[in-house]
Design a protein around this motif. Structure first.
Motif, short mmCIF file in Angstrom:
data_model
loop_
_atom_site.label_atom_id
_atom_site.label_comp_id
_atom_site.label_asym_id
_atom_site.label_seq_id
_atom_site.Cartn_x
_atom_site.Cartn_y
_atom_site.Cartn_z
N PHE A 1 -76.56 -62.24 90.80
CA PHE A 1 -75.43 -63.11 90.53
C PHE A 1 -74.11 -62.39 90.73
O PHE A 1 -73.16 -62.93 91.33
CB PHE A 1 -75.51 -63.66 89.10
CG PHE A 1 -76.36 -64.89 88.97
CD1 PHE A 1 -76.02 -66.08 89.61
CD2 PHE A 1 -77.51 -64.87 88.21
CE1 PHE A 1 -76.80 -67.21 89.50
CE2 PHE A 1 -78.31 -66.00 88.08
CZ PHE A 1 -77.95 -67.17 88.73
N VAL A 2 -74.03 -61.15 90.25
CA VAL A 2 -72.79 -60.37 90.38
C VAL A 2 -72.47 -60.13 91.86
O VAL A 2 -71.32 -60.28 92.30
CB VAL A 2 -72.91 -59.03 89.63
CG1 VAL A 2 -71.72 -58.12 89.95
CG2 VAL A 2 -73.00 -59.27 88.13
N LEU A 3 -73.48 -59.75 92.64
CA LEU A 3 -73.27 -59.48 94.07
C LEU A 3 -72.84 -60.74 94.82
O LEU A 3 -71.95 -60.69 95.68
CB LEU A 3 -74.55 -58.91 94.69
CG LEU A 3 -74.90 -57.47 94.33
CD1 LEU A 3 -76.27 -57.09 94.88
CD2 LEU A 3 -73.84 -56.51 94.86
N LEU A 4 -73.45 -61.88 94.49
CA LEU A 4 -73.08 -63.12 95.17
C LEU A 4 -71.66 -63.56 94.83
O LEU A 4 -70.92 -64.04 95.70
CB LEU A 4 -74.07 -64.24 94.81
CG LEU A 4 -75.48 -64.12 95.41
CD1 LEU A 4 -76.38 -65.21 94.85
CD2 LEU A 4 -75.44 -64.20 96.93
N LEU B 1 -72.21 -61.37 101.98
CA LEU B 1 -72.60 -59.97 102.15
C LEU B 1 -73.53 -59.54 101.03
O LEU B 1 -74.31 -58.59 101.18
CB LEU B 1 -71.36 -59.08 102.20
CG LEU B 1 -71.59 -57.59 102.42
CD1 LEU B 1 -72.35 -57.33 103.73
CD2 LEU B 1 -70.27 -56.83 102.40
N GLY B 2 -73.46 -60.23 99.89
CA GLY B 2 -74.32 -59.89 98.78
C GLY B 2 -75.79 -60.15 99.05
O GLY B 2 -76.66 -59.52 98.45
N ILE B 3 -76.11 -61.07 99.98
CA ILE B 3 -77.51 -61.44 100.24
C ILE B 3 -78.32 -60.26 100.78
O ILE B 3 -79.38 -59.93 100.22
CB ILE B 3 -77.60 -62.66 101.18
CG1 ILE B 3 -76.97 -63.88 100.50
CG2 ILE B 3 -79.06 -62.95 101.55
CD1 ILE B 3 -76.89 -65.10 101.39
N PRO B 4 -77.88 -59.59 101.86
CA PRO B 4 -78.66 -58.42 102.31
C PRO B 4 -78.70 -57.31 101.27
O PRO B 4 -79.71 -56.60 101.16
CB PRO B 4 -77.95 -57.96 103.59
CG PRO B 4 -76.63 -58.63 103.58
CD PRO B 4 -76.78 -59.89 102.80
N LEU B 5 -77.63 -57.17 100.48
CA LEU B 5 -77.63 -56.15 99.42
C LEU B 5 -78.67 -56.49 98.35
O LEU B 5 -79.31 -55.58 97.79
CB LEU B 5 -76.24 -56.02 98.81
CG LEU B 5 -75.14 -55.53 99.75
CD1 LEU B 5 -73.79 -55.50 99.03
CD2 LEU B 5 -75.47 -54.14 100.30
N ILE B 6 -78.82 -57.76 98.04
CA ILE B 6 -79.83 -58.19 97.07
C ILE B 6 -81.23 -57.87 97.58
O ILE B 6 -82.08 -57.39 96.82
CB ILE B 6 -79.69 -59.70 96.78
CG1 ILE B 6 -78.42 -59.97 95.99
CG2 ILE B 6 -80.91 -60.22 96.03
CD1 ILE B 6 -78.06 -61.44 95.89
N VAL B 7 -81.49 -58.13 98.86
CA VAL B 7 -82.80 -57.84 99.44
C VAL B 7 -83.07 -56.33 99.40
O VAL B 7 -84.18 -55.89 99.07
CB VAL B 7 -82.89 -58.37 100.88
CG1 VAL B 7 -84.22 -57.96 101.52
CG2 VAL B 7 -82.76 -59.89 100.89
#
Length: 247
Positions: free
Chosen positions: A215-218, A224-230
């Protein structure tokens, strides 16, 4: 009647995958991404409905994988095809270079993107006959991989960052990501599943931390948060596996 509810939800995933395919082929990738996300939502919802209604069935398992093959297998392959095509043309939203009319200048590099589709098909077939993935996954799930791939055109469209655009439209980056995607889908890495058997924090610490960080990354980094989440999903699972081995 209730036994049909999960399958009807799965068919909504199929429908979303079909619509996403049309948009992806037309190079309207933001709409393709929207319907992939809707399909993944229905993919989550059908499993939840089956568990709540106690109507799990072999038909549902097979139908679920067929739906995932379209939404999370075929569409990401087409998206990568389009991105590789753009990388050769040197920009976004340009006329497609690939022609089916016998053009001698046809480039076959964009077709390399369908390695993602092939790897997804192989992973889904393995998943259907693997009885060791009830509480965790072996290899990256196809929906997570699909989110990784479809995040790229969204970053191009909405992040407005020249450095990111240059990286994403670099042929070698896209080729490397395609190979990495195929590897992760069929790797032997054990990845945690977001299935809660209870709400105890101690038993689900990694899951809670993952949800909060996601949630924080999104919110802070948008697409850009999506690839970081993966990336965090894979690294967090590796750390958990190492801790389990050391106990």
């Amino acid at each position: 009647m209730k036994r049909h509810i999960p399958n009807l939800i799965t068919l909504l995933n199929v429908l979303c995958g079909c619509i996403a395919t049309v948009f992806a082929v037309a190079n309207v990738l933001e709409m393709a991404a929207l319907f992939v996300c809707l399909g993944i939502f229905f993919d989550f919802l059908d499993g939840l409905a089956a568990r709540l209604l106690h109507v799990k069935s072999e038909l549902g398992v097979q139908l679920d994988s067929l739906a995932d093959m379209i939404t999370s297998g075929l569409v990401p392959g087409i998206v990568m095809f389009q991105l590789l095509n753009m990388s050769e043309l040197g920009g976004w939203n340009m006329t497609a270079k690939v022609s089916l009319a016998g053009n001698a200048d046809v480039s076959f590099l964009p077709f390399f993107g369908f390695l993602i589709t092939l790897a997804s098909a192989y992973r889904l077939a393995k998943f259907n006959i693997d009885e060791n993935q009830a509480t965790s996954f072996i290899g990256l799930p196809t929906p997570a991989n699909a989110l990784l791939i479809i995040s790229l055109p969204l970053i191009l469209l909405y992040q407005n960052n020249d450095m990111l655009n240059t990286i994403i439209l670099d042929q070698w980056f896209l080729i490397g990501l395609t190979l990495l995607s195929g590897y992760l889908l069929n790797s032997r890495i054990e990845l945690f599943a977001l299935k809660f058997e209870n709400w105890n924090f101690k038993d689900n610490a990694l899951r809670y931390i993952f949800i909060i960080i996601s949630f924080v990354l999104l919110i802070t980094m948008r697409f850009l948060g999506i690839p970081l989440i993966v990336i965090f999903y894979v690294l967090g699972s590796l750390v958990q596996n190492l801790n389990a081995e050391n106990k």
